[in-house]
Design a protein around this motif. Structure first.
Motif, PDB file in Angstrom:
ATOM      1  N   ARG A  23       0.793  -1.118   0.007  1.00  0.00           N
ATOM      2  CA  ARG A  23      -0.045  -0.008  -0.272  1.00  0.00           C
ATOM      3  C   ARG A  23       0.856   1.260   0.060  1.00  0.00           C
ATOM      4  O   ARG A  23       0.643   1.970  -0.658  1.00  0.00           O
ATOM      5  N   GLU A  68     -13.373  15.149  -1.791  1.00  0.00           N
ATOM      6  CA  GLU A  68     -13.179  13.959  -0.991  1.00  0.00           C
ATOM      7  C   GLU A  68     -12.274  12.936  -1.823  1.00  0.00           C
ATOM      8  O   GLU A  68     -11.282  12.152  -1.458  1.00  0.00           O
ATOM      9  N   GLU A 117      -8.414  11.809  -1.082  1.00  0.00           N
ATOM     10  CA  GLU A 117      -8.420  10.488  -0.412  1.00  0.00           C
ATOM     11  C   GLU A 117      -6.973   9.884  -0.634  1.00  0.00           C
ATOM     12  O   GLU A 117      -6.477   9.416   0.499  1.00  0.00           O
ATOM     13  N   PRO A 118      -6.272  10.030  -1.656  1.00  0.00           N
ATOM     14  CA  PRO A 118      -4.985   9.526  -1.794  1.00  0.00           C
ATOM     15  C   PRO A 118      -4.012  10.098  -0.644  1.00  0.00           C
ATOM     16  O   PRO A 118      -3.108   9.576  -0.185  1.00  0.00           O
ATOM     17  N   LEU A 152      -4.785  11.429   1.930  1.00  0.00           N
ATOM     18  CA  LEU A 152      -5.253  11.023   3.682  1.00  0.00           C
ATOM     19  C   LEU A 152      -4.519   9.792   3.759  1.00  0.00           C
ATOM     20  O   LEU A 152      -4.087   9.392   4.692  1.00  0.00           O
ATOM     21  N   VAL A 153      -4.794   8.905   2.837  1.00  0.00           N
ATOM     22  CA  VAL A 153      -4.450   7.612   2.873  1.00  0.00           C
ATOM     23  C   VAL A 153      -2.902   7.386   3.153  1.00  0.00           C
ATOM     24  O   VAL A 153      -2.480   6.490   3.806  1.00  0.00           O
ATOM     25  N   HIS A 154      -2.352   8.095   2.095  1.00  0.00           N
ATOM     26  CA  HIS A 154      -0.939   8.093   2.349  1.00  0.00           C
ATOM     27  C   HIS A 154      -0.319   9.398   3.345  1.00  0.00           C
ATOM     28  O   HIS A 154       0.676   9.757   3.177  1.00  0.00           O
ATOM     29  N   ARG A 166      -6.696  12.614  -9.715  1.00  0.00           N
ATOM     30  CA  ARG A 166      -6.587  11.757  -8.549  1.00  0.00           C
ATOM     31  C   ARG A 166      -5.282  10.837  -8.652  1.00  0.00           C
ATOM     32  O   ARG A 166      -4.707  10.503  -7.690  1.00  0.00           O
TER      33      ARG A 166
END
Lengths: 284, 330
Positions: B89, B114, B118-119, B121-123, B168
């Motif tokens: 991930r 959002e 997202e990318p 926030l996730v990273h 994105r």
């Protein structure tokens, strides 16, 4: 132009709006019972025992739907009974939806052995004679409000599990889920932010059907004497009370019976309506 | 050759297994079969082929989005074939994917903001205040008005959605993006605009692309190198100019001949180069050269022996028996 648009809307949604209206009336009556009901639910008037409804010979406007064997006003008891029916129904819907959706979500998303195990659980629950299970649980653990809600939820969680599982299996193959994975979104976040919101509409549909089922189940349990206890009037308890007077005071049974039937019908109408409106393939 | 290539694939094979049943033995389909591929930093490699030839699967395998059966993939010199869980991930921030259908690749329940946040926030973007300007900048870089951020995907056209999907993929500043037929769901007029966007982003963020397409003509002006795939194998690879000028493999020639010509009166495709029939089932590929059932210049040897890659100079390679043993005269 405006008027015709309104009438088209009314015609297309007539049954759903009817169901919604009945549910709202029942809910308002339950919430405002102390103000709406003409008498208290346990107010005994021994002089007016077994009075028939107002529109039958011998009935009076004092007791619109008649009285029972202790002279308690049936209209008032039906109104207070709605409190039990709706709160048990709502509680069971919330608990059932939480458990069932969670199990359906895991089952549908992970598939394989997880799905096999959880589907087995669902099948066991479906194969079990529910009434026996409910009587067993309630007579073992006692029949307070909480235990009745939990037992009724046991009857409905399977609906959520099955519908959510199917919905999740179709949503998880959408490209936006693959896109999320290729961005590196962790699995729990994919479930919360991508799968669940896109399966939510079907949970709402199941909830409105399950509400009706829960009300019916509660009535059945109360009728069998394993409900919340007869101090609180419940439609099922009233049905049971009226059983021995069926020959000479049918209204004792008929009034709570009609109330139950109408509310359940209203719940199902709403469910049908939501299903049609939410499923784009059925939307006109 | 100082920096390692962005992507190096060796003997890459992807298999799909059919369900075994009582009466049927398990069937194995090799969607990608023993592919070697190197993509250098900063180049655009187009992978071209008919539908079902395994080009999308190849792209997904390079990004570890589909299980790899054999072979290995190196990303900037690091073996990523066996990465899993958290490590995989984390690595994903450096290679991204753009999908074919912009109507399916955006979550309908998430706003554009959002989706793009997202990318980040996730990273591990913990500073929420820094996310907003990044998202708005990326929107402008992708040619979208920053005021679109609070809207939802259903409010946008296909071209705008594809711009969101591109934003994105680019917002984490990856090194490598696989574009899986990003144009084929769009109108022709939009295709050119989106191609321009790809070029602009490539320069701005020094990206490397693997560009999957079924349209050879569309990628000639855009790609640096082109790989032609047929039934899970790369049959020819070379610079776009070489492939256009001197296609070595009969399949490449057939694809070029099949492309609509801007000047139909001048270059009429030779009849010999047109393709007949359909692509055979990858579950049961032809023996020998996989192309021999449809090849206009098929020889006896093609039916029994699989051709190997011949080096034609300037990095152009093709797998065809014609290049090693020309047909005898007569």
């Amino acid at each position: 132009m405006r008027r015709s648009a309104t009438s088209v809307f009314l015609r297309r949604n007539a049954l759903g709006l009817l169901g919604l209206t009945i549910l709202v009336i029942v809910a308002l009556a339950a919430i405002f019972a102390p103000w709406v009901a003409p008498y208290g639910p346990a107010k005994i008037d021994l002089m007016a025992r077994l009075a028939p409804p107002a529109w039958i010979d011998g009935g009076s406007l004092k007791h619109l739907l008649g009285t029972d064997n202790l002279g308690r006003d049936i209209l008032s008891r039906v109104i207070y009974g709605a409190q039990i029916s709706l709160s048990v129904g709502a509680g069971a819907v919330v608990i059932g939806a939480l458990i069932g959706s969670f199990i359906g979500l895991l089952s549908g998303y992970f598939g394989g052995i997880v799905d096999a195990a959880l589907s087995f659980l669902v099948n066991v629950q479906l194969a079990f004679p529910f009434t026996l299970l409910a009587i067993f649980l309630l007579s073992t653990f006692g029949g307070g409000f909480t235990s009745v809600v939990v037992v009724v939820a046991l009857a409905t969680w399977v609906n959520y599990a099955r519908v959510v599982r199917g919905q999740v299996m179709s949503v998880k193959n959408q490209e936006y889920v693959e896109a999320a994975k290729s961005v590196g979104v962790p699995t729990d976040r994919i479930l919360r932010r991508y799968i669940l919101p896109n399966a939510f509409s079907s949970i709402i549909v199941v909830a409105s059907f399950s509400m009706a089922q829960a009300i019916l189940t509660e009535a059945a349990l109360s009728f069998l004497g394993v409900g919340i206890g007869s101090a609180t009037p419940s439609w099922g308890t009233m049905l049971n009370d009226g059983r021995s007077y069926l020959q000479n005071a049918w209204w004792m049974t008929a009034m709570p019976g009609v109330a139950t039937a109408l509310t359940v019908l209203a719940g199902n109408l709403c469910g049908d309506w939501l299903q049609d409106r939410i499923d784009p393939r059925l939307r006109k | 050759m100082s920096a390692p290539p962005i992507i190096k694939a060796m003997g890459l094979t992807v298999e799909f297994r059919g369900r075994r049943s009582l009466f049927k033995p398990e069937s194995v389909v090799q969607a990608v079969s023993n592919v070697d591929l190197t993509i250098e930093q900063g180049e655009t490699l187009a992978v071209v082929g008919e539908s079902g030839c395994g080009k999308s699967t190849l792209g997904r395998a390079l990004l570890r989005s589909t299980p790899i059966a054999h072979g290995r993939v190196e990303f900037k010199g690091r073996d990523i074939t066996r990465l899993s869980g958290r490590a995989l991930r984390d690595a994903r921030s450096q290679f991204q994917m753009i999908f074919q259908d912009p109507y399916a690749s955006l979550n309908p329940k998430m706003s554009i903001y959002e989706t793009l946040a997202e990318p980040l926030l996730v990273h591990g973007a913990t500073d929420r205040a820094s996310i907003r300007p990044q998202v708005l900048d990326m929107l402008s870089a992708a040619g979208l008005d920053p005021s679109f951020a609070e809207r939802y995907p259903h409010e946008f056209s296909g071209g705008q959605r594809q711009r969101v999907a591109i934003a994105r993929a680019a917002i984490l500043r990856p090194d490598f993006i696989v574009c899986d037929e990003p144009l084929s769901a769009l109108d022709v007029s939009l295709q050119l605009q989106i191609l321009k966007l790809f070029t602009a982003l490539k320069q701005q963020f020094s990206l490397t692309y693997l560009f999957i397409s079924h349209d050879l003509a569309r990628v000639f002006g855009f790609a640096d190198r082109i790989a032609v795939m047929y039934l899970g194998k790369i049959v020819e690879i070379g610079t776009a100019a070489d492939l256009y000028r001197a296609p070595a493999h009969p399949y490449t020639r057939a694809l070029i001949a099949a492309a609509p010509s801007p000047n139909p009166h001048r270059d009429i495709p030779p009849a010999a180069a047109t393709l007949r029939g359909d692509i055979p089932s990858p579950a049961n590929p032809p023996k020998g050269c996989r192309f021999h059932t449809r090849c206009p210049q098929v020889m006896d040897v093609c039916k029994t022996r699989e051709p190997t890659m011949s080096d034609l100079g300037n990095g152009q390679r093709a797998a065809c028996h014609l290049l090693t043993q020309p047909p005898m005269a007569g």
